[in-house]
Scaffold this motif. Structure first.
Motif, mmCIF file in Angstrom:
data_model
loop_
_atom_site.group_PDB
_atom_site.id
_atom_site.type_symbol
_atom_site.label_atom_id
_atom_site.label_comp_id
_atom_site.label_asym_id
_atom_site.label_seq_id
_atom_site.Cartn_x
_atom_site.Cartn_y
_atom_site.Cartn_z
ATOM 1 N N LEU A 221 1.112 4.242 -2.909
ATOM 2 C CA LEU A 221 0.954 5.750 -2.632
ATOM 3 C C LEU A 221 2.017 6.550 -3.005
ATOM 4 C CD1 LEU A 221 -0.841 5.473 1.097
ATOM 5 C CD2 LEU A 221 -1.933 6.078 -1.155
ATOM 6 N N ARG A 222 3.137 5.913 -2.695
ATOM 7 C CA ARG A 222 4.435 6.468 -3.225
ATOM 8 C C ARG A 222 4.521 6.699 -4.403
ATOM 9 N NH1 ARG A 222 7.587 3.264 -0.798
ATOM 10 N NH2 ARG A 222 7.495 4.443 1.359
ATOM 11 N N GLN B 160 1.981 6.843 -6.748
ATOM 12 C CA GLN B 160 0.952 7.871 -7.106
ATOM 13 C C GLN B 160 1.537 9.548 -6.782
ATOM 14 O OE1 GLN B 160 -2.319 6.856 -5.047
ATOM 15 N NE2 GLN B 160 -3.082 5.313 -6.597
ATOM 16 N N GLN C 297 0.818 -1.269 -0.125
ATOM 17 C CA GLN C 297 0.145 0.026 0.080
ATOM 18 C C GLN C 297 0.769 1.196 0.103
ATOM 19 O OE1 GLN C 297 -2.337 -0.797 3.429
ATOM 20 N NE2 GLN C 297 -3.901 -1.900 2.406
ATOM 21 N N SER C 298 1.872 1.194 0.742
ATOM 22 C CA SER C 298 3.011 2.211 0.965
ATOM 23 C C SER C 298 3.621 2.409 -0.426
ATOM 24 C CB SER C 298 3.869 2.035 1.922
ATOM 25 O OG SER C 298 4.999 3.118 1.843
#
Length: 244
Positions: free
Chosen positions: A67-68, A70, A63-64
């Motif tokens: 997000l990174r 994006q 998930q991290s």
């Protein structure tokens, strides 16, 4: 010490570290977490619990990463954004200062883009930028190269281990590829969308690599536009982009 070394390495810093140890106690746990560990598991181990905790951290890592990724992409064009560009350029400049390897930069501007927006509207302008960005990104295909949207209608390509001649060749390739899109632009001299490219390269070691490289490439871009656009300029020597 190993955990600290991992966390100070830019290539390894995002790897989650779990301490599995026979040394219990609050002080040991605090030291591990302060060193960058994501979890602290003491012996004796309970395999199902360890497995569940590892799966949880892997899920959080995925998930991290999403997000990174994006956060580093431009919302309109889908290529790297200015933030990602700045981080990559800093990284390559550190490598340049340390090893003295060549480093080149291409700055790219869509010719008369304001006229395009005024004539065709912002939706068509956005579509144009997406096509240009995708084409630039496809051309920056050598290992380590990175294309980014620098701002507005301006783009950039970082070229590690490349000299000025290599950067010029890429600039010619970019100009030709954009012309081949044949995007109609009645307010441009050629009748289609074109780009201007300024390139610069640093070698040997330069302690002010970032500032000097950006300034040189920006000046070259200014000269390309001033010389008539739809061309590449590098090292203050204008070279007309190869005809399609």
């Amino acid at each position: 010490e190993v955990c600290h070394a991992l966390k100070t390495d830019l290539m390894l810093a995002q790897i989650p570290v779990i301490f599995v140890t026979g040394h219990s106690g609050v002080k040991n746990e605090i030291r591990a977490l302060e060193a960058g560990a994501v979890d602290f598991i003491t012996k004796p181990l309970n395999p199902p619990v360890v497995s569940a905790r590892v799966k949880t951290h892997l899920t959080l890592k995925r998930q991290s990463d999403i997000l990174r990724a994006q956060a580093n992409l431009d919302g309109l064009t889908g290529i790297h954004n200015r933030r990602s560009f700045d981080e990559k350029l800093d990284e390559e400049c550190r490598r340049h200062r340390r090893y003295g390897s060549p480093l080149a930069l291409a700055m790219i501007d869509v010719d008369h883009f304001k006229r395009y927006n005024d004539n065709y509207g912002h939706q068509e302008g956005d579509a144009c930028l997406r096509q240009v960005a995708a084409t630039i990104d496809a051309c920056a295909k050598r290992p380590g190269e990175m294309a980014a949207r620098y701002g507005g209608e301006e783009f950039a390509v970082i070229l590690p281990a490349s000299d000025l001649e290599s950067a010029r060749r890429l600039g010619d390739m970019l100009c030709k590829a954009i012309r081949q899109l044949a995007i109609v632009h009645q307010q441009n001299e050629s009748g289609i969308v074109t780009i201007s490219v300024g390139v610069a390269s640093l070698t040997p070691k330069d302690d002010e690599a970032r500032q000097n490289l950006l300034a040189a490439a920006d000046m070259a871009l200014y000269m390309a536009k001033n010389a008539g656009r739809n061309r590449v300029v590098g090292d203050a020597i204008p070279t007309q982009a190869a005809a399609s």
